[in-house]
Design a protein around this motif. Structure first.
Motif, mmCIF file in Angstrom:
data_model
loop_
_atom_site.group_PDB
_atom_site.id
_atom_site.type_symbol
_atom_site.label_atom_id
_atom_site.label_comp_id
_atom_site.label_asym_id
_atom_site.label_seq_id
_atom_site.Cartn_x
_atom_site.Cartn_y
_atom_site.Cartn_z
ATOM 1 N N LEU A 51 44.337 48.666 23.142
ATOM 2 C CA LEU A 51 43.683 49.500 24.320
ATOM 3 C C LEU A 51 42.213 48.597 24.630
ATOM 4 C CD1 LEU A 51 43.744 53.144 22.932
ATOM 5 C CD2 LEU A 51 45.494 51.999 24.566
ATOM 6 N N ILE A 52 42.272 48.616 25.992
ATOM 7 C CA ILE A 52 41.181 47.824 26.887
ATOM 8 C C ILE A 52 40.157 48.986 27.332
ATOM 9 C CG2 ILE A 52 40.439 46.301 28.492
ATOM 10 C CD1 ILE A 52 41.845 44.761 26.400
ATOM 11 N N ALA A 53 38.879 48.891 27.302
ATOM 12 C CA ALA A 53 38.123 49.799 27.973
ATOM 13 C C ALA A 53 37.336 48.846 29.205
ATOM 14 C CB ALA A 53 36.747 50.215 27.065
ATOM 15 N N GLU A 54 37.557 49.163 30.201
ATOM 16 C CA GLU A 54 36.945 48.860 31.245
ATOM 17 C C GLU A 54 35.626 49.441 32.192
ATOM 18 O OE1 GLU A 54 40.514 46.174 33.337
ATOM 19 O OE2 GLU A 54 40.308 48.112 34.091
ATOM 20 N N ALA A 55 34.899 48.740 32.592
ATOM 21 C CA ALA A 55 33.687 49.313 33.491
ATOM 22 C C ALA A 55 33.528 48.172 34.670
ATOM 23 C CB ALA A 55 32.510 49.175 32.640
ATOM 24 N N ASP A 56 33.704 48.659 35.970
ATOM 25 C CA ASP A 56 33.713 48.054 37.134
ATOM 26 C C ASP A 56 34.845 46.952 37.110
ATOM 27 O OD1 ASP A 56 31.402 49.276 38.086
ATOM 28 O OD2 ASP A 56 30.210 47.969 36.736
ATOM 29 N N ASP A 57 35.996 47.384 36.634
ATOM 30 C CA ASP A 57 37.056 46.444 36.612
ATOM 31 C C ASP A 57 37.054 45.214 35.612
ATOM 32 O OD1 ASP A 57 38.560 48.055 38.434
ATOM 33 O OD2 ASP A 57 37.522 47.149 40.116
ATOM 34 N N ALA A 58 36.157 45.117 34.790
ATOM 35 C CA ALA A 58 35.794 44.017 33.954
ATOM 36 C C ALA A 58 35.940 44.771 32.448
ATOM 37 C CB ALA A 58 34.519 43.509 33.855
ATOM 38 N N PRO A 59 36.816 44.052 31.443
ATOM 39 C CA PRO A 59 36.798 44.448 30.098
ATOM 40 C C PRO A 59 35.858 44.629 29.491
ATOM 41 C CG PRO A 59 38.498 42.640 30.657
ATOM 42 C CD PRO A 59 37.458 42.820 31.748
#
Length: 162
Positions: A51-59
């Protein structure tokens, strides 16, 4: 935002694995290649999932896990191999969101256990895990065979003419 990893995420996953290894004081031990990771996650018989966590469309973080099995409960479980959030994103709830997503996978699939290991010296992680209700399994000790010891034991096998 939490999402399933895709084959295009392999390079960033590998970079974050390297960052995690450096944090855990074992950078030289992180030897996986992009092709190995891609095969493990997206090959014909995936051995692991991410699973990937993203913030502002960045991993900004990831959780890499695989299914285990309990002979006592007769059900699968989730074993979290790695959980990592980049330093600049820590404190933003990404780690908890990744763990919550894995807990949801367990509940949705009828898995009864969600387990992982943490280094004894990693007090920030231990405190975080305790804060979400996780408890250490102090009566258990992890054992590992690698290198020469692994090959020596394999050489003692009677399976397939060994």
């Amino acid at each position: 935002m939490i999402r399933e990893a895709t084959p295009g995420d392999v390079p960033v996953l590998l970079a974050m694995i390297g960052e995690l290894a450096a944090y855990e004081r074992a950078a030289e031990a992180a030897r996986a290649t992009e092709s190995q990771l891609k095969e493990a996650l997206f090959g014909p018989q995936p051995a692991a999932f991410a699973l990937i966590a993203e913030a502002d469309d960045a991993p900004v973080g990831f959780a890499l896990w695989f299914r285990n099995f309990s002979t006592w409960t007769g059900t699968h479980g989730v074993y979290l191999e790695d959980l990592y959030v980049r330093p600049e994103a820590r404190g933003g709830g990404h780690g908890k969101a990744l763990l919550a997503a894995l807990a949801e996978i367990c509940v949705d699939r009828g898995y009864e256990r969600f387990e992982w290991s943490v280094l004894d010296w990693n007090e920030p992680a231990i405190g975080f895990y305790r804060s979400i209700g996780a408890r250490p399994m102090d009566e258990w000790t992890v054992f590992r065979l690698t290198g020469e010891a692994l090959h020596n034991l394999a050489g003692a096998s009677c399976v397939n003419g060994g």
